[in-house]
Design a protein around this motif. Sequence first.
Motif, PDB file in Angstrom:
ATOM      1  N   ASP A 288     125.675   8.802  14.292  1.00  0.00           N
ATOM      2  CA  ASP A 288     125.687   9.949  15.198  1.00  0.00           C
ATOM      3  C   ASP A 288     127.109  10.505  15.258  1.00  0.00           C
ATOM      4  O   ASP A 288     128.082   9.750  15.344  1.00  0.00           O
ATOM      5  N   THR A 289     127.203  11.816  15.172  1.00  0.00           N
ATOM      6  CA  THR A 289     128.510  12.462  15.273  1.00  0.00           C
ATOM      7  C   THR A 289     128.522  13.374  16.490  1.00  0.00           C
ATOM      8  O   THR A 289     127.488  13.556  17.149  1.00  0.00           O
TER       9      THR A 289
ATOM     10  N   GLN B   6     120.446  15.240  11.661  1.00  0.00           N
ATOM     11  CA  GLN B   6     120.906  15.162  10.270  1.00  0.00           C
ATOM     12  C   GLN B   6     119.721  15.032   9.317  1.00  0.00           C
ATOM     13  O   GLN B   6     119.651  15.722   8.285  1.00  0.00           O
ATOM     14  N   LEU B   7     118.792  14.147   9.671  1.00  0.00           N
ATOM     15  CA  LEU B   7     117.597  13.997   8.830  1.00  0.00           C
ATOM     16  C   LEU B   7     116.724  15.242   8.883  1.00  0.00           C
ATOM     17  O   LEU B   7     116.091  15.609   7.894  1.00  0.00           O
TER      18      LEU B   7
ATOM     19  N   GLN C 231     122.031  25.984  14.170  1.00  0.00           N
ATOM     20  CA  GLN C 231     123.256  26.462  14.799  1.00  0.00           C
ATOM     21  C   GLN C 231     124.480  25.630  14.414  1.00  0.00           C
ATOM     22  O   GLN C 231     125.262  25.181  15.257  1.00  0.00           O
ATOM     23  N   HIS C 232     124.631  25.433  13.116  1.00  0.00           N
ATOM     24  CA  HIS C 232     125.799  24.750  12.574  1.00  0.00           C
ATOM     25  C   HIS C 232     126.355  25.597  11.436  1.00  0.00           C
ATOM     26  O   HIS C 232     125.651  26.420  10.846  1.00  0.00           O
TER      27      HIS C 232
ATOM     28  N   ILE D 201     126.279  21.870   7.491  1.00  0.00           N
ATOM     29  CA  ILE D 201     124.959  21.675   6.885  1.00  0.00           C
ATOM     30  C   ILE D 201     125.099  20.953   5.547  1.00  0.00           C
ATOM     31  O   ILE D 201     124.399  19.966   5.269  1.00  0.00           O
ATOM     32  N   SER D 202     126.003  21.407   4.702  1.00  0.00           N
ATOM     33  CA  SER D 202     126.198  20.794   3.382  1.00  0.00           C
ATOM     34  C   SER D 202     126.661  19.344   3.508  1.00  0.00           C
ATOM     35  O   SER D 202     126.201  18.471   2.756  1.00  0.00           O
ATOM     36  N   ARG D 203     127.550  19.086   4.452  1.00  0.00           N
ATOM     37  CA  ARG D 203     128.076  17.723   4.615  1.00  0.00           C
ATOM     38  C   ARG D 203     126.965  16.765   5.025  1.00  0.00           C
ATOM     39  O   ARG D 203     126.841  15.663   4.456  1.00  0.00           O
ATOM     40  N   HIS D 204     126.160  17.169   5.985  1.00  0.00           N
ATOM     41  CA  HIS D 204     125.086  16.277   6.433  1.00  0.00           C
ATOM     42  C   HIS D 204     124.004  16.135   5.364  1.00  0.00           C
ATOM     43  O   HIS D 204     123.421  15.051   5.211  1.00  0.00           O
ATOM     44  N   PHE D 205     123.726  17.199   4.628  1.00  0.00           N
ATOM     45  CA  PHE D 205     122.762  17.093   3.532  1.00  0.00           C
ATOM     46  C   PHE D 205     123.212  16.042   2.527  1.00  0.00           C
ATOM     47  O   PHE D 205     122.428  15.171   2.121  1.00  0.00           O
TER      48      PHE D 205
END
Length: 381
Positions: free
Chosen positions: A69-70, A78-79, A100-101, A106-110
Amino acid sequence: MELIAAAAGYYYYKSITGQLLSNLSPKGSSFMTNMLDGHPDVCRDMFRMEKHVFLKLCSTMRDRGLLHDTAGVMIEEQLGIFMNIIGHNERNRVIQERFQHSGETISRHFNNVLKAIKSLSREFLQSPPLATPPEILCSNRLHPYFKDCIGVIDGMHFPAHVPAKDQSRFRNRKGFLSQNVLAACTFDLQFIFVYPGWEGSVADSRILRAVLDDPDQNFPHIPEGKYYLVDLGYINMEGFIAPYPGVRYHLHEFRGANQIPRNAKELFNHRHASLKNVIQRSFDVLKTRFPILRLAPQYGFYIQRDIVIAACVLHNYIRQEEKNDWLFASVGGVTVEELPDFDDQPDMQLTSTIQEHIASSLRDSIADVMWDDFEQKWDQW
């Protein structure tokens, strides 16, 4: 009094509709809250799995420390981002608006989720059980003839996005750019092994040879006497039983007046095809659940390759956690008509004469026993 009542009604209507519209267009964490607290069908459609399966996957990631969790982005979100991308093939800007990010977030969590799911591949892509599969054991048409069959192997072409300098190597025999993925699956529609990333121009038989020659690929050991079913794109060899060449094989060839096999080889080929179609059903579920596999995603090729692995891991995870999953249920027991593959004939010699002789003898013995029983019991057809 009538004006006052009308005004009160108007403001009440505006407050209710405004709240509804807000609920229909949730942002960020409120979007996840609405999904997880809402109707199960909505959650399933959005995340491509049942709600309880999604929540257990989140717990698995959290308990094992694969994701964290961040600030402002819980593991569930994230999932959720990851499943929106591979389950709906949504572009980054659409996901930005929904969650809303920023695009970078989005790319980092993907990428983090992709890496975490891929790390589960050894656990969820496992060797098949050695006992006769129940799908064979419970069928008079298949048992005892295929009692030693432990799975099916085949290749599948997924559209690929590659630089212009590489396109000639990735252009397959049908003329489009693809990566050729070698896969093995059980009769329970679970993947045993997956080897993505090969150029679309490479034949299935060459990929299998590369796998068998490279111990680092960790292809499951084949116990003595056991075997996989393969199609005509492979050599009939010990551990890999192909249909008879030059004999009708595909299920559509047995329609109408030609539906009855005329000899042992045709009977063997028909039942081989009926059994082998399990891998096509597995691929159908995989591509239906994850539409990103039907297109050429605009990612680096190594990401495209890893997406295939992650999709297969999630495929197996869902299969193990929810036997009544709606997509698996839609193909359960269905015979999929097979069309000729890219490689109807192998392009290279894979085996020694001794290995070929062993496999051919086994195939002949199965076909002969099957034909003898078939002649005595026509009602089995």
